[in-house]
Design a protein around this motif. Structure first.
Motif, PDB file in Angstrom:
ATOM      1  N   THR A   1       0.806  -1.279   0.309  1.00 57.98           N
ATOM      2  CA  THR A   1      -0.030  -0.255  -0.166  1.00 57.98           C
ATOM      3  C   THR A   1       0.625   0.993  -0.443  1.00 57.98           C
ATOM      4  O   THR A   1       0.627   2.217  -0.533  1.00 57.98           O
ATOM      5  CB  THR A   1      -0.842  -0.060   0.967  1.00 57.98           C
ATOM      6  OG1 THR A   1      -1.759  -1.436   1.094  1.00 57.98           O
ATOM      7  CG2 THR A   1      -2.087   1.158   1.089  1.00 57.98           C
ATOM      8  N   ALA A   2       2.290   1.145   0.845  1.00 61.31           N
ATOM      9  CA  ALA A   2       2.699   1.989   0.870  1.00 61.31           C
ATOM     10  C   ALA A   2       3.034   2.861  -0.417  1.00 61.31           C
ATOM     11  O   ALA A   2       3.289   4.091  -0.622  1.00 61.31           O
ATOM     12  CB  ALA A   2       4.041   2.108   1.765  1.00 61.31           C
TER      13      ALA A   2
ATOM     14  N   LYS B   1       2.412   1.832  -3.811  1.00 62.39           N
ATOM     15  CA  LYS B   1       1.443   2.201  -4.257  1.00 62.39           C
ATOM     16  C   LYS B   1       0.670   3.750  -3.697  1.00 62.39           C
ATOM     17  O   LYS B   1       0.916   4.466  -5.104  1.00 62.39           O
ATOM     18  CB  LYS B   1      -0.217   1.526  -4.018  1.00 62.39           C
ATOM     19  CG  LYS B   1       0.110  -0.044  -4.900  1.00 62.39           C
ATOM     20  CD  LYS B   1      -0.970  -0.831  -4.504  1.00 62.39           C
ATOM     21  CE  LYS B   1      -0.337  -2.175  -5.404  1.00 62.39           C
ATOM     22  NZ  LYS B   1      -1.970  -3.447  -4.615  1.00 62.39           N
ATOM     23  N   ASP B   2       1.230   4.251  -2.665  1.00 57.74           N
ATOM     24  CA  ASP B   2       0.238   5.550  -2.214  1.00 57.74           C
ATOM     25  C   ASP B   2       2.339   6.516  -2.556  1.00 57.74           C
ATOM     26  O   ASP B   2       1.432   7.678  -3.453  1.00 57.74           O
ATOM     27  CB  ASP B   2      -0.136   5.845  -0.621  1.00 57.74           C
ATOM     28  CG  ASP B   2      -1.134   5.168  -0.264  1.00 57.74           C
ATOM     29  OD1 ASP B   2      -2.343   4.352  -1.294  1.00 57.74           O
ATOM     30  OD2 ASP B   2      -1.350   4.747   0.280  1.00 57.74           O
ATOM     31  N   SER B   3       2.571   5.952  -3.218  1.00 60.07           N
ATOM     32  CA  SER B   3       3.990   6.563  -3.615  1.00 60.07           C
ATOM     33  C   SER B   3       3.967   7.147  -5.261  1.00 60.07           C
ATOM     34  O   SER B   3       4.828   7.989  -4.592  1.00 60.07           O
ATOM     35  CB  SER B   3       5.156   6.305  -2.944  1.00 60.07           C
ATOM     36  OG  SER B   3       6.076   5.018  -3.534  1.00 60.07           O
TER      37      SER B   3
ATOM     38  N   TRP C   1       5.143   1.727  -6.918  1.00 53.44           N
ATOM     39  CA  TRP C   1       5.085   0.773  -7.536  1.00 53.44           C
ATOM     40  C   TRP C   1       4.763   0.447  -8.734  1.00 53.44           C
ATOM     41  O   TRP C   1       3.474   1.414  -9.651  1.00 53.44           O
ATOM     42  CB  TRP C   1       3.473   0.286  -6.720  1.00 53.44           C
ATOM     43  CG  TRP C   1       2.722  -0.869  -7.615  1.00 53.44           C
ATOM     44  CD1 TRP C   1       1.674  -0.949  -8.266  1.00 53.44           C
ATOM     45  CD2 TRP C   1       2.031  -2.629  -6.077  1.00 53.44           C
ATOM     46  NE1 TRP C   1       1.639  -2.566  -8.251  1.00 53.44           N
ATOM     47  CE2 TRP C   1       1.554  -2.903  -7.340  1.00 53.44           C
ATOM     48  CE3 TRP C   1       3.123  -2.730  -5.075  1.00 53.44           C
ATOM     49  CZ2 TRP C   1       1.314  -4.706  -7.115  1.00 53.44           C
ATOM     50  CZ3 TRP C   1       3.273  -4.149  -4.901  1.00 53.44           C
ATOM     51  CH2 TRP C   1       2.173  -4.924  -5.768  1.00 53.44           C
TER      52      TRP C   1
END
Length: 124
Positions: free
Chosen positions: A41-42, A44-46, A49
């Motif tokens: 998730t981190a 993807k959020d950044s 990914w």
């Protein structure tokens, strides 16, 4: 930005699979799955990914060789090794230091070492 290949090694003697990992302590297994989920998730959020995946063990591999004209398919990995890539992420990072920081987070989540390698750039 450069793309990096983050890989997680597994011991060839053990060949862990999702099925065999079900035998782990359920609370510990759940904690690792949650930690990896948070790491993903981190990423993807950044925006780092690109994609990720887990690989089946080498005992399931097929090696295909058509370099001599005939196609030969062998039920074996192309190399014998004491460890193998069990899972991976392909990420984008501004530099190697940023990729190493992501690898450190993956290592913490998995409790395993992580290898970092840049993908080669296309020739200009």
């Amino acid at each position: 930005m450069t793309q990096y290949f983050l890989t997680m090694p597994h011991d060839s003697a053990e060949e862990p699979t999702m099925e065999s990992m079900q035998a782990f302590d359920p609370a510990e297994f759940e904690a690792v799955i949650a930690a990896v989920g948070a790491f993903n998730t981190a990423l993807k959020d950044s925006g780092a990914w690109l994609f990720a995946g887990g690989l089946n063990p080498p005992s399931t591999a097929k090696t295909v060789d058509a370099s001599g004209g005939d196609v030969r398919v062998r039920d074996e990995p192309f190399v014998e090794a004491s460890s193998y890539v069990g899972g991976f992420w392909v990420i984008e990072a501004v530099d190697e230091a940023a990729a190493v920081e992501w690898a450190a987070q993956a290592s913490t989540a998995l409790g395993s070492r992580i290898e970092v390698r840049a993908l080669q750039e296309a020739p200009a």
